[in-house]
Write a protein that holds these residues in place. Structure first.
Motif, PDB file in Angstrom:
ATOM      1  N   UNK A   1      14.627 -15.258  19.642  1.00 28.72           N
ATOM      2  CA  UNK A   1      15.664 -14.570  20.410  1.00 28.72           C
ATOM      3  C   UNK A   1      16.879 -15.458  20.651  1.00 28.72           C
ATOM      4  N   UNK A   2      16.667 -16.675  21.161  1.00 27.11           N
ATOM      5  CA  UNK A   2      17.821 -17.524  21.495  1.00 27.11           C
ATOM      6  C   UNK A   2      18.492 -18.062  20.238  1.00 27.11           C
ATOM      7  N   UNK A   3      17.738 -18.272  19.168  1.00 26.12           N
ATOM      8  CA  UNK A   3      18.340 -18.762  17.926  1.00 26.12           C
ATOM      9  C   UNK A   3      19.285 -17.714  17.337  1.00 26.12           C
ATOM     10  N   UNK A   4      18.871 -16.459  17.361  1.00 27.28           N
ATOM     11  CA  UNK A   4      19.751 -15.399  16.866  1.00 27.28           C
ATOM     12  C   UNK A   4      20.926 -15.160  17.807  1.00 27.28           C
ATOM     13  N   UNK A   5      20.707 -15.374  19.100  1.00 26.30           N
ATOM     14  CA  UNK A   5      21.826 -15.300  20.044  1.00 26.30           C
ATOM     15  C   UNK A   5      22.892 -16.338  19.694  1.00 26.30           C
ATOM     16  N   UNK A   6      22.445 -17.583  19.436  1.00 24.41           N
ATOM     17  CA  UNK A   6      23.408 -18.621  19.085  1.00 24.41           C
ATOM     18  C   UNK A   6      23.996 -18.397  17.700  1.00 24.41           C
ATOM     19  N   UNK A   7      23.248 -17.791  16.822  1.00 26.13           N
ATOM     20  CA  UNK A   7      23.804 -17.440  15.511  1.00 26.13           C
ATOM     21  C   UNK A   7      25.007 -16.513  15.684  1.00 26.13           C
TER      22      UNK A   7
ATOM     23  N   UNK B   1      29.211 -20.987  10.067  1.00 27.15           N
ATOM     24  CA  UNK B   1      28.175 -20.324   9.275  1.00 27.15           C
ATOM     25  C   UNK B   1      26.821 -20.861   9.748  1.00 27.15           C
ATOM     26  N   UNK B   2      25.899 -19.958  10.081  1.00 34.23           N
ATOM     27  CA  UNK B   2      24.625 -20.369  10.673  1.00 34.23           C
ATOM     28  C   UNK B   2      23.468 -20.004   9.756  1.00 34.23           C
ATOM     29  N   UNK B   3      22.614 -20.984   9.517  1.00 35.21           N
ATOM     30  CA  UNK B   3      21.400 -20.794   8.716  1.00 35.21           C
ATOM     31  C   UNK B   3      20.192 -21.043   9.617  1.00 35.21           C
TER      32      UNK B   3
ATOM     33  N   UNK C   1      28.818 -25.225   8.083  1.00 30.62           N
ATOM     34  CA  UNK C   1      27.497 -24.597   8.081  1.00 30.62           C
ATOM     35  C   UNK C   1      26.545 -25.405   8.953  1.00 30.62           C
ATOM     36  N   UNK C   2      25.924 -24.733   9.918  1.00 33.39           N
ATOM     37  CA  UNK C   2      24.980 -25.379  10.826  1.00 33.39           C
ATOM     38  C   UNK C   2      23.581 -24.853  10.549  1.00 33.39           C
TER      39      UNK C   2
END
Length: 293
Positions: free
Chosen positions: A54-60, A69-71, A41-42
């Motif tokens: 935008x970029x955070x959800x792209x990396x998610x 697993x991305x939080x 989990x990151x």
């Protein structure tokens, strides 16, 4: 006859036993694969700026494709730095240097790991629609009646607002800086733009609004807003030792106004950053594959 019947029953039992074991092994293999796919989990620390979301959800989406697993934790700038420094967060995708985040960097630089630049030459300042016949901060006082002596700003605590207060003082501007939010500022900008009315706003790039409207920054000859920043990402200390492949992918990551503007514009259209990220990734799979090598 009895022996033949016993033999048939025995064979049926063996077949059933083998099928049961095979099924159990398949289930065990499935569970093992699922366990292998879950690589950990990151925890991302992000602030509520359009390009950051935008970029955070792209990396998610990209990292979940790889089994992580991305939080995503949405916070103000300072708590993001504190979270990374204390190890409560793993990754922060946006660090603006050498100007905007310099005070936070000086405070926390010994407790975080600054990584590669992924976007070059940001912009900060006051912007107007290109249909306005004004090009410099030095011309604002001569045009204050057009703008009703108001500059439409964003969140009161944003670095950009502090720089704008400095600009008002440095240029002796007879203007009121309106504190609001990014959403409220953009709403005011949209209404003015659609009616070709005067408006001056605090703005930055990268931002999707530059791909939607024809805007220009007012020249800043006194350099109150400083030189252009670059955008880095940072991690908590020790993260690269634990997740070297993630840092490798993020170090490969590069975006410009076109690619980032397109991603943000899709997000505005769909009003769902995850679905926007999925769509953009599929439309730019060749670029993404270069990052994920």
């Amino acid at each position: 006859m009895k022996k033949r019947l016993l033999l048939i029953v025995t064979m049926l039992f063996v077949v059933i036993l083998l099928v049961s074991c095979a099924g159990g092994n398949a289930e065990n293999n499935k569970n093992t694969k699922q366990a292998t796919d879950n690589k950990g989990k990151l925890r991302f620390g992000i602030n509520n700026w359009a390009e950051n979301v935008a970029v955070s959800n792209m990396w998610k989406v990209l990292l979940e494709e790889e089994g992580y697993e991305i939080e995503l934790n949405t916070l103000e700038k300072s708590p993001v730095w504190t979270g990374i420094a204390q190890g409560d967060l793993d990754i922060a995708p946006e660090v603006w240097l050498p100007i905007t985040d310099e005070p936070l960097y000086e405070e926390y630089k010994d407790d975080v790991e600054l990584k590669e630049i992924w976007y070059e030459e940001t912009g900060l300042g006051l912007a107007v629609p290109s249909y306005m016949d004004i090009n410099s901060l030095e011309e604002l006082n001569d045009n204050k009646s057009k703008f009703d002596s108001k500059i439409v700003g964003i969140d009161a605590g944003a670095s950009l607002m502090g720089l704008t207060r400095d600009a008002i003082e440095e240029y002796g501007l007879d203007y009121e800086l309106i504190e609001s939010s990014e959403t409220a500022m953009l709403s005011e900008l949209q209404n003015a733009y659609e009616n070709e009315e005067p408006i001056v706003v605090t703005l930055w790039n990268p931002h999707w609004v530059f791909s939607e409207y024809d805007l220009k920054y007012l020249e800043d000859p006194k350099k109150v807003y400083g030189e252009a920043d670059d955008i880095y990402f940072m991690t908590r200390k020790g993260f690269e030792d634990e997740y070297p492949e993630v840092v490798k992918w993020l170090n490969n990551w590069k975006m410009d106004d076109d690619s980032l503007g397109e991603l943000m514009a899709i997000g505005q259209e769909l009003d769902d950053p995850v679905e926007a990220a999925k769509q953009w990734i599929e439309e730019n799979r060749d670029l993404v594959d270069e990052w994920m090598q």
